[in-house]
Design a protein around this motif. Sequence first.
Motif, PDB file in Angstrom:
ATOM      1  N   THR A 148       0.848  -1.184   0.000  1.00  0.00           N
ATOM      2  CA  THR A 148       0.000   0.000   0.000  1.00  0.00           C
ATOM      3  C   THR A 148       0.884   1.234   0.000  1.00  0.00           C
ATOM      4  O   THR A 148       1.838   1.326   0.793  1.00  0.00           O
ATOM      5  N   ILE A 149       0.555   2.195  -0.857  1.00  0.00           N
ATOM      6  CA  ILE A 149       1.300   3.448  -0.920  1.00  0.00           C
ATOM      7  C   ILE A 149       0.510   4.530  -0.192  1.00  0.00           C
ATOM      8  O   ILE A 149      -0.708   4.636  -0.331  1.00  0.00           O
ATOM      9  N   PHE A 150       1.215   5.295   0.643  1.00  0.00           N
ATOM     10  CA  PHE A 150       0.597   6.355   1.424  1.00  0.00           C
ATOM     11  C   PHE A 150       1.313   7.664   1.142  1.00  0.00           C
ATOM     12  O   PHE A 150       2.518   7.687   0.924  1.00  0.00           O
ATOM     13  N   LEU A 151       0.572   8.746   1.248  1.00  0.00           N
ATOM     14  CA  LEU A 151       1.161  10.071   1.063  1.00  0.00           C
ATOM     15  C   LEU A 151       0.856  10.960   2.250  1.00  0.00           C
ATOM     16  O   LEU A 151      -0.287  11.045   2.682  1.00  0.00           O
ATOM     17  N   ASP A 152       1.878  11.579   2.780  1.00  0.00           N
ATOM     18  CA  ASP A 152       1.705  12.629   3.773  1.00  0.00           C
ATOM     19  C   ASP A 152       2.137  13.916   3.092  1.00  0.00           C
ATOM     20  O   ASP A 152       3.316  14.250   3.058  1.00  0.00           O
ATOM     21  N   ALA A 153       1.157  14.631   2.533  1.00  0.00           N
ATOM     22  CA  ALA A 153       1.479  15.800   1.720  1.00  0.00           C
ATOM     23  C   ALA A 153       2.141  16.894   2.544  1.00  0.00           C
ATOM     24  O   ALA A 153       3.044  17.587   2.063  1.00  0.00           O
ATOM     25  N   ALA A 154       1.691  17.043   3.777  1.00  0.00           N
ATOM     26  CA  ALA A 154       2.256  18.097   4.615  1.00  0.00           C
ATOM     27  C   ALA A 154       3.736  17.855   4.877  1.00  0.00           C
ATOM     28  O   ALA A 154       4.540  18.787   4.892  1.00  0.00           O
TER      29      ALA A 154
END
Length: 126
Positions: free
Chosen positions: A69-75
């Motif tokens: 699973t790929i996750f993004l924490d944009a902040a």
Amino acid sequence: QVQMVESGGGSVQAGGSLTLSCAASGFTTTPNWMAWFRQRPGKGREGVAAIYTVGRDTDYASFVKGRFTIFLDAAKKTVQLQMNSLKPDDSGIYYCAAASKRMILVALAPSQYEWWGHGTQVTVSS
């Protein structure tokens, strides 16, 4: 200067889990796509997972669907790859990449990405 730094690689037994992280810095604007690629011994670089940073749409290679699973924490400008049920065939160097283009034809094609990290080694033993 853009930098992408991967971390979290290591050695694990088959069936185990690892989480890779990629810290991106130096971008004047957030890349539209971020992705993970890998290069296994004797093989070319292949796409593993990608995420569209605006809409959070994701794309996965068939060989990792249901396991990664790929996750993004944009902040934090960090993209992670949670890898479960690892197999020896998953061993290789994992690279983080970013693309500025909003519309790309194939999210998992290396040619679509302009910025790359130096990679982190993942070794899965049987």
